[in-house]
Design an enzyme around this catalytic site. Structure first.
Site, PDB file in Angstrom:
ATOM      1  N   GLU A 410      17.714  93.218  45.831  1.00 48.99           N
ATOM      2  CA  GLU A 410      18.993  93.811  45.401  1.00 48.99           C
ATOM      3  C   GLU A 410      19.018  95.327  45.563  1.00 48.99           C
ATOM      4  OE1 GLU A 410      21.055  91.626  44.965  1.00 48.99           O
ATOM      5  OE2 GLU A 410      20.132  89.880  44.076  1.00 48.99           O
ATOM      6  N   GLY A 411      18.389  95.819  46.622  1.00 47.67           N
ATOM      7  CA  GLY A 411      18.241  97.263  46.799  1.00 47.67           C
ATOM      8  C   GLY A 411      16.976  97.708  46.086  1.00 47.67           C
TER       9      GLY A 411
END
Length: 600
Positions: A410-411
């Site tokens: 998610e980053g």
């Protein structure tokens, strides 16, 4: 620092980032103690499924039994656990986001299963829920709600991970206008080996980042071999290849050139759900570590009786309580923004997206704080197991390997640290948050040597002061950095990362103190909650001072630096207490409950 008048969609719902500008407890927050009976019912159902159907087959899952994973998804679908985020009109239940996060927590007891489940109900299904047209929703969502079809999400490429817009996969319209022709490849795609539907991103004509729905039997589309990973080994992870893949024009998702809206909104929600997902694993590992420590003897004594073992178990409990308090506070804010909206209205999804985006700052905090809290917890759990923690026979060995991916998902945490402070500053520049005005007030207070005062004089007054001091320091540091570096600030990642840590600790303390006071019975605070907050405060207050020194030393020079370093002491809120007494208060509750002492 008085409560700021910050803009909000509703006068009763604070905007994203408002915790920095409002006093502790200024607004009621959603906590596990305020969950509805329906929310608890869904959570109990999902938790029972995880304990009775999934965990007994953890070893089979670990060995890449994709048939088993699909069967578990089918069983979850029969229980209604896949359809919470899908509107009723398309076979779902369309429930609130807090319920969605509770399911993520309940499914988080095993890393591989959590990733499989999350990829299907989240990043795989939600792009169609949020951006699909009526025909696409009618075709795909009912089957995804039952897992007749399984979903996957294809964004990452060799040269584009956190830099999603750097994708090289291309799409061009066929001469007859009936198909999009895709060429390129994707990496690390969860559920790829057995998914039926893929949300794929490509650049139309090489420059317009766009989403597409690609079915598994699309001509020219192939799935590569399984990757062999360090952790989450049981989840399917494969590359995808597109060689003149012919995707029907009706499978364009959203608008040409607007794929970033899909990708970034999905990431925001995924970050929030990651905070809930790791909670399930953290609670399970605490219970397992406690049980092992009670059974394992050294020198004729269970190691659970040794103070340093008990310190680890108490710290594990405190991290869970901090993350839990922040996570459901944030999901409650999203739900509050949607409370007056008609779920059947054509524009509901647009309001949902706006609500999720509003709390992007808090969602990134969940992602970073949650993944790092999980890592600390499983590391302590391995240490408590000693040599056994390195042996596959013990589930903690798998949990340790599985936990590592969360700081990349998610980053990366590095990217999210930049986002947290970056979004705060951008909103301040736009006038949505009064950061610079409040920072000016803080600077004047510091010059006068003024310390924040607690509004409520109780056992948590020192921790309330610590939360308020952390907020002041974050605002002061951000303002100084913006003044010093101007538009070049984003290049100074060391400064932004240090200040992000201050922001996160401020949110944790604020949320925990507010929750404890809300849960008080006849005004009497629960001593266990007080002890947990003091455990977090003891570590965070020293960390806040350290991060501020780092940020200041990277921002200022000479006399200006010396002056600001001298002022830091004004907001040093260290409060002495007996750590053994606090530890034993926590451990009495943990041992009585056999794990985390606050059941949802």
């Amino acid at each position: 620092m008085s409560t700021a008048n910050t803009p909000a969609a509703s006068k009763d719902v604070p905007p994203g980032g408002a915790f920095l500008f409002q006093e502790v407890g200024a607004s009621p927050i959603v906590t596990p103690e305020t969950f509805s009976e329906e929310q608890r019912m869904f959570f109990r159902t999902a938790l029972q499924f995880s304990h009775e159907q999934m965990l007994p087959q953890a070893d089979k899952i670990e060995h890449k039994d994709n048939v088993l994973l699909r069967e578990l998804l089918r069983q979850a679908g029969e229980l209604g656990l896949l359809s919470v985020d899908i509107p009723e009109a398309y076979g779902g239940t369309g429930l609130d986001k807090t319920t969605s996060l509770l399911l993520a927590e309940a499914m988080g007891l095993n890393g591989s299963w959590s990733v499989t489940f999350g990829a299907h109900v989240g990043i795989g299904t939600l792009p169609i829920v949020w951006f699909g047209n009526a025909a696409q929703k009618a075709k795909y969502l009912p089957k995804l709600a039952t897992s007749e079809w399984v979903a996957a999400y294809a964004l990452t490429e060799q040269g584009s991970g956190s830099d999603a817009l750097g994708a090289k996969t291309k799409a061009v319209l066929s001469p007859d206008g009936k198909h999009w022709i895709l060429n390129g490849s994707k990496l690390f795609i969860t559920n790829a080996a057995f998914a039926d539907v893929f949300v794929v991103f490509a650049k139309v004509d090489g420059d317009k980042f766009t989403g597409f729905i690609v079915e598994k039997d699309t001509p020219g589309f192939t799935v590569g071999p399984e990757e062999h990973k360090m952790g989450i080994r049981g989840s399917s992870t494969c590359p995808l290849y597109f060689e003149d893949a012919r995707v029907p024009v009706e499978n364009l998702l959203g608008e040409v050139g607007k794929g970033h809206k899909i990708a970034f909104n999905i990431l925001n929600y995924g970050r929030l759900k990651l905070g809930a997902g790791v909670l399930g694993g953290m609670k399970l590992q605490l219970a397992e570590a406690l049980r092992f420590a009670q059974e394992r003897k050294q020198f004729g004594t269970p190691i659970s009786r040794f103070p340093l073992s008990r310190e680890k178990l108490a710290r594990m409990t405190a991290l869970i309580h901090a993350l839990e308090s922040m996570t459901y506070r944030t999901s409650g804010l999203v739900d509050a923004r949607l409370a007056a909206r008609d779920k059947s209205a054509p524009d509901f999804e647009s309001h949902l997206l706006a609500a999720v985006e509003e709390y992007a700052i808090e969602s990134s905090i969940m992602k970073v704080y949650g993944s790092e809290a999980l890592w600390q917890l499983v590391d302590d759990a391995v240490q408590l197991h000693g040599g056994a923690g390195y042996i596959e026979e013990y589930p903690v060995e798998r949990a340790y390997r599985d936990a590592r991916i969360n700081r990349i998902f998610e980053g990366t945490n590095e990217i999210n640290r930049m986002l947290i402070t970056g979004m705060l500053l951008k909103r301040a520049v736009k006038g949505d948050l009064p950061l610079f005005a409040m920072a000016g007030n803080v600077a004047e207070e510091m010059a006068r040597g003024e310390k924040p005062q607690a509004r409520t004089q109780d056992e948590l007054a020192p921790q309330e002061v610590a939360a308020e001091a952390a907020k002041r320091l974050a605002l002061h540091g951000l303002s100084l950095a913006a003044q010093t570096f101007g538009p070049e600030l984003e290049k100074h990642q060391d400064v932004l990362a240090a200040l992000t840590d201050v922001v996160m600790d401020a949110f944790a303390l604020d949320s925990m103190v507010a929750r404890a006071r809300q849960a008080a019975t006849d005004g009497k605070l629960d001593p266990v909650r007080v002890a947990l907050i003091r455990t977090i405060a003891f570590d965070s207050t020293s960390r806040i001072q350290d991060r501020m020194r780092r940020a200041l030393c990277s921002t200022l020079k000479g006399d200006a630096l010396a002056k600001e370093l001298g002022r830091l002491g004004t907001l040093d809120t260290f409060t002495p207490y007996d750590p053994a007494e606090v530890r034993e208060t926590v451990m009495a509750a943990v041992e009585s409950a056999g794990g985390y002492p606050f059941a949802a």
